[in-house]
Each structure stands twice: as structure tokens, then as C-alpha cells.
Scaffold this motif. Structure first.
Motif, PDB file in Angstrom:
ATOM      1  N   ILE A 149      53.069  30.594  35.645  1.00 57.12           N
ATOM      2  CA  ILE A 149      53.080  31.411  34.431  1.00 57.12           C
ATOM      3  C   ILE A 149      53.218  32.865  34.852  1.00 57.12           C
ATOM      4  CG2 ILE A 149      51.855  32.141  32.357  1.00 57.12           C
ATOM      5  CD1 ILE A 149      50.225  29.533  32.517  1.00 57.12           C
ATOM      6  N   LEU A 150      54.209  33.552  34.292  1.00 61.38           N
ATOM      7  CA  LEU A 150      54.352  34.994  34.468  1.00 61.38           C
ATOM      8  C   LEU A 150      53.620  35.671  33.326  1.00 61.38           C
ATOM      9  CD1 LEU A 150      55.605  37.630  35.582  1.00 61.38           C
ATOM     10  CD2 LEU A 150      57.662  37.102  34.247  1.00 61.38           C
ATOM     11  N   LEU A 151      52.696  36.552  33.650  1.00 61.95           N
ATOM     12  CA  LEU A 151      51.933  37.198  32.580  1.00 61.95           C
ATOM     13  C   LEU A 151      51.511  38.605  32.981  1.00 61.95           C
ATOM     14  CD1 LEU A 151      48.712  37.043  33.565  1.00 61.95           C
ATOM     15  CD2 LEU A 151      48.990  34.660  32.880  1.00 61.95           C
ATOM     16  N   HIS A 152      51.179  39.366  31.931  1.00 69.68           N
ATOM     17  CA  HIS A 152      50.712  40.750  32.072  1.00 69.68           C
ATOM     18  C   HIS A 152      49.225  40.836  31.740  1.00 69.68           C
ATOM     19  CE1 HIS A 152      50.908  45.150  31.802  1.00 69.68           C
ATOM     20  NE2 HIS A 152      50.389  45.087  30.592  1.00 69.68           N
ATOM     21  N   ASP A 162      44.124  47.481  32.860  1.00 65.61           N
ATOM     22  CA  ASP A 162      43.193  47.295  31.746  1.00 65.61           C
ATOM     23  C   ASP A 162      42.972  45.816  31.428  1.00 65.61           C
ATOM     24  OD1 ASP A 162      42.910  50.037  31.432  1.00 65.61           O
ATOM     25  OD2 ASP A 162      44.549  50.176  29.960  1.00 65.61           O
ATOM     26  N   ASN A 163      43.763  44.953  32.056  1.00 62.56           N
ATOM     27  CA  ASN A 163      43.714  43.521  31.742  1.00 62.56           C
ATOM     28  C   ASN A 163      43.082  42.696  32.861  1.00 62.56           C
ATOM     29  OD1 ASN A 163      45.206  44.291  29.467  1.00 62.56           O
ATOM     30  ND2 ASN A 163      47.150  43.940  30.512  1.00 62.56           N
ATOM     31  N   ILE A 164      42.488  43.370  33.824  1.00 58.56           N
ATOM     32  CA  ILE A 164      41.975  42.685  35.016  1.00 58.56           C
ATOM     33  C   ILE A 164      40.999  41.573  34.656  1.00 58.56           C
ATOM     34  CG2 ILE A 164      40.582  42.955  37.109  1.00 58.56           C
ATOM     35  CD1 ILE A 164      43.366  44.093  37.426  1.00 58.56           C
ATOM     36  N   ASP A 165      40.054  41.852  33.786  1.00 58.86           N
ATOM     37  CA  ASP A 165      39.026  40.854  33.474  1.00 58.86           C
ATOM     38  C   ASP A 165      39.637  39.593  32.869  1.00 58.86           C
ATOM     39  OD1 ASP A 165      37.032  42.466  34.461  1.00 58.86           O
ATOM     40  OD2 ASP A 165      36.389  43.210  32.496  1.00 58.86           O
ATOM     41  N   HIS A 166      40.583  39.783  31.962  1.00 56.85           N
ATOM     42  CA  HIS A 166      41.199  38.608  31.337  1.00 56.85           C
ATOM     43  C   HIS A 166      42.057  37.841  32.339  1.00 56.85           C
ATOM     44  CE1 HIS A 166      42.604  35.953  28.266  1.00 56.85           C
ATOM     45  NE2 HIS A 166      43.862  36.319  28.428  1.00 56.85           N
ATOM     46  N   ILE A 167      42.765  38.563  33.182  1.00 54.20           N
ATOM     47  CA  ILE A 167      43.570  37.904  34.220  1.00 54.20           C
ATOM     48  C   ILE A 167      42.676  37.067  35.128  1.00 54.20           C
ATOM     49  CG2 ILE A 167      44.992  38.309  36.274  1.00 54.20           C
ATOM     50  CD1 ILE A 167      46.159  40.767  34.778  1.00 54.20           C
ATOM     51  N   LYS A 168      41.514  37.615  35.484  1.00 55.43           N
ATOM     52  CA  LYS A 168      40.577  36.865  36.331  1.00 55.43           C
ATOM     53  C   LYS A 168      40.094  35.590  35.623  1.00 55.43           C
ATOM     54  CE  LYS A 168      37.472  39.282  38.639  1.00 55.43           C
ATOM     55  NZ  LYS A 168      36.463  40.347  38.933  1.00 55.43           N
ATOM     56  N   THR A 169      39.869  35.679  34.323  1.00 55.50           N
ATOM     57  CA  THR A 169      39.481  34.493  33.547  1.00 55.50           C
ATOM     58  C   THR A 169      40.580  33.437  33.594  1.00 55.50           C
ATOM     59  OG1 THR A 169      38.091  35.789  32.053  1.00 55.50           O
ATOM     60  CG2 THR A 169      38.855  33.654  31.248  1.00 55.50           C
ATOM     61  N   LEU A 170      41.827  33.870  33.444  1.00 58.95           N
ATOM     62  CA  LEU A 170      42.955  32.939  33.476  1.00 58.95           C
ATOM     63  C   LEU A 170      43.101  32.302  34.854  1.00 58.95           C
ATOM     64  CD1 LEU A 170      45.536  35.056  31.443  1.00 58.95           C
ATOM     65  CD2 LEU A 170      44.383  32.976  30.664  1.00 58.95           C
ATOM     66  N   LEU A 171      42.952  33.109  35.900  1.00 55.82           N
ATOM     67  CA  LEU A 171      43.050  32.582  37.267  1.00 55.82           C
ATOM     68  C   LEU A 171      41.937  31.579  37.565  1.00 55.82           C
ATOM     69  CD1 LEU A 171      44.093  35.805  39.145  1.00 55.82           C
ATOM     70  CD2 LEU A 171      45.164  33.584  39.506  1.00 55.82           C
ATOM     71  N   GLU A 172      40.752  31.878  37.093  1.00 53.01           N
ATOM     72  CA  GLU A 172      39.628  30.962  37.302  1.00 53.01           C
ATOM     73  C   GLU A 172      39.892  29.628  36.599  1.00 53.01           C
ATOM     74  OE1 GLU A 172      34.815  30.724  36.401  1.00 53.01           O
ATOM     75  OE2 GLU A 172      35.862  32.635  36.259  1.00 53.01           O
ATOM     76  N   HIS A 173      40.452  29.711  35.385  1.00 61.52           N
ATOM     77  CA  HIS A 173      40.748  28.482  34.655  1.00 61.52           C
ATOM     78  C   HIS A 173      41.889  27.712  35.319  1.00 61.52           C
ATOM     79  CE1 HIS A 173      40.601  25.819  31.187  1.00 61.52           C
ATOM     80  NE2 HIS A 173      41.918  25.870  31.133  1.00 61.52           N
ATOM     81  N   ALA A 174      42.869  28.450  35.833  1.00 55.43           N
ATOM     82  CA  ALA A 174      43.993  27.787  36.513  1.00 55.43           C
ATOM     83  C   ALA A 174      43.504  26.988  37.708  1.00 55.43           C
ATOM     84  CB  ALA A 174      45.022  28.825  36.952  1.00 55.43           C
ATOM     85  N   GLU A 179      50.322  28.252  39.191  1.00 61.11           N
ATOM     86  CA  GLU A 179      50.361  29.597  39.771  1.00 61.11           C
ATOM     87  C   GLU A 179      50.364  30.650  38.665  1.00 61.11           C
ATOM     88  OE1 GLU A 179      53.865  29.735  42.182  1.00 61.11           O
ATOM     89  OE2 GLU A 179      53.276  27.983  43.369  1.00 61.11           O
ATOM     90  N   ILE A 180      49.699  31.766  38.940  1.00 61.10           N
ATOM     91  CA  ILE A 180      49.682  32.897  38.017  1.00 61.10           C
ATOM     92  C   ILE A 180      50.410  34.056  38.693  1.00 61.10           C
ATOM     93  CG2 ILE A 180      48.275  34.512  36.694  1.00 61.10           C
ATOM     94  CD1 ILE A 180      48.043  31.598  35.745  1.00 61.10           C
ATOM     95  N   LEU A 181      51.524  34.456  38.106  1.00 63.09           N
ATOM     96  CA  LEU A 181      52.384  35.523  38.632  1.00 63.09           C
ATOM     97  C   LEU A 181      52.180  36.767  37.768  1.00 63.09           C
ATOM     98  CD1 LEU A 181      54.788  36.561  40.358  1.00 63.09           C
ATOM     99  CD2 LEU A 181      56.310  35.419  38.720  1.00 63.09           C
ATOM    100  N   LEU A 182      51.792  37.869  38.387  1.00 61.58           N
ATOM    101  CA  LEU A 182      51.450  39.080  37.653  1.00 61.58           C
ATOM    102  C   LEU A 182      52.660  39.997  37.529  1.00 61.58           C
ATOM    103  CD1 LEU A 182      47.974  39.909  39.250  1.00 61.58           C
ATOM    104  CD2 LEU A 182      48.538  38.345  37.363  1.00 61.58           C
ATOM    105  N   GLY A 183      52.919  40.469  36.310  1.00 59.69           N
ATOM    106  CA  GLY A 183      54.054  41.341  36.081  1.00 59.69           C
ATOM    107  C   GLY A 183      53.782  42.358  34.984  1.00 59.69           C
ATOM    108  N   GLY A 184      54.657  43.334  34.884  1.00 62.20           N
ATOM    109  CA  GLY A 184      54.525  44.365  33.867  1.00 62.20           C
ATOM    110  C   GLY A 184      53.767  45.561  34.408  1.00 62.20           C
ATOM    111  N   GLY A 185      54.479  46.550  34.922  1.00 60.01           N
ATOM    112  CA  GLY A 185      53.823  47.725  35.491  1.00 60.01           C
ATOM    113  C   GLY A 185      53.366  47.550  36.923  1.00 60.01           C
TER     114      GLY A 185
END
Length: 209
Positions: A149-152, A162-174, A179-185
Motif C-alpha cells: 500500500i502506498l500511503l501518506h 504530522d501523520n507519523i502516529d497514524h502511519i505507525k498504527t497502520l504499520l503495526e496492524h500490517a 508492505e507499507i510504502l511511504l509517499g507524499g513529501g
């Protein structure tokens, strides 16, 4: 760290040779967030990048705008997927949503046979899914067999930090299931810090070289 360069047609591909870029998402029309590259572009880009041991993931998106597709657009996407598989694309990048910004499971189910086992990537349309539905959506994508998944991390907060906490939640669930691919900025200057803060191991962007 795996770095995926987001390329518009053939313009910057020569700049990737000899760098630490190992994968390219190939698009047309980045001004609208990327659409499907032409057959000719995909053919020549795949040949060139494979010669330099760089994998290719073409965008499958028939137009800009939203990610709600009608039957004709789904047929176009199916044909583009078939051509991309024929040209030995290493992955296929697409995202389909309903009018309520939930996964279009019927549309995804329709396209999967055309992928013929090639890795499937759900793109940043994922950010539009309501956050309280994203973990369930991730589980559905895993069941469908998506590789990545590509996500911001948010459709509203444009600074990815500003999205670090939510990204960490998604990674933990994954939990290694997808795979979690980080994009946008994401840039060559901030990618290492971003990966350290989130625990992800791969980044995507146009500014990684």
C-alpha cells in the motif's frame, strides 16, 4: 531502505542509473497525481530499467479526478493491466473506491484475474478511506493478495511528519502481512528520519535523487 522513484514518462530515468533507486513507479501526467503511461513509454522504460536492474511498477489509472470508476473505465484498466503484464511489469499500481470512499471490492475483484499473479499495489487512494475504516480495508487488501500500500497517512494533513502516529498504527496492524510504502513529501533529505520515526523500510517520491 528501499527507494522507489516516481517517474513521469522517460524524462528522468537516465538519472537513476548508478543511484540507490531500485524501483520506479511509472506514470503519465503527474500534475493530476499520475495516470497510465502509454504502451510505448511502458515498453521502452521497462526495457531500459530492467537493463539496469531496476524494477518497474506502472500506474493503472485511466484519468485524473476521483477513484470511482464505471464499467467502461474498468475495461480500460483491464486492458492496460494485460498490456503491462505482457511487457513484463514487475508490479501494478491501482486503487478503486466507492462513492463513500470505501474499497470498491467488486471492481478490484474484476481486475485481479488480468494481473495474472503480478504484484498488486494499492496507491494513495487509500488515504481517502475514512481512518476508522482503514484497518479493515487493509485486511481486505491482504485477502485480495495485494503486496503493498502506498500511503501518506492522511488526505488532509499535507506534511507527512504530522501523520507519523497514524502511519505507525497502520504499520503495526500490517505486521508484515503487507508492505507499507511511504509517499507524499518524501525527499532524499528527510527519508531516513521518516523511516526511523515510523519503522517503515521503504519510501516513494519524485525527489529521492
Amino acid at each position: 531502505m528501499l527507494k522507489e522513484f516516481c517517474a513521469e514518462n522517460l524524462t528522468d530515468l537516465h538519472k537513476l542509473v548508478g543511484t540507490d533507486i531500485t524501483r520506479v513507479e511509472l506514470c503519465d501526467n503527474l500534475a493530476v497525481g499520475g495516470t497510465t503511461p502509454s504502451y510505448g513509454v511502458l515498453k521502452e522504460a521497462t526495457r531500459y530499467l530492467h537493463e539496469h536492474q531496476i524494477t518497474v511498477a506502472p500506474m493503472i489509472r485511466p484519468r485524473g479526478g476521483d477513484f470511482v470508476y464505471n464499467d467502461l473505465e474498468l475495461k480500460i484498466m483491464e486492458e492496460d493491466i494485460l498490456k503491462a503484464v505482457e511487457l513484463e511489469a514487475d508490479a501494478l499500481v491501482f486503487g478503486l473506491l466507492t462513492k463513500d470512499n470505501l474499497l470498491d471490492v467488486d471492481g478490484i475483484d474484476y481486475l485481479i484475474p488480468a494481473c495474472q499473479g503480478v504484484d498488486m499495489v494499492f496507491h494513495m487512494a487509500f488515504d481517502l478511506i475514512p481512518q476508522d475504516q482503514q484497518l479493515a480495508a487493509m485486511d481486505q487488501l491482504i485477502e485480495f493478495g495485494f503486496r503493498r500500500i502506498l500511503l501518506h497517512g492522511s488526505a488532509e494533513r499535507h506534511n507527512i511528519f504530522d501523520n507519523i502516529d497514524h502511519i505507525k498504527t497502520l504499520l503495526e496492524h500490517a505486521d508484515g502481512r503487507i508492505e507499507i510504502l511511504l509517499g507524499g513529501g518524501v525527499t532524499k533529505d528527510n527519508c531516513q528520519e521518516l523511516l526511523s520515526l515510523t519503522g517503515s523500510n521503504q519510501v516513494h517520491g519524485t525527489q529521492l535523487i
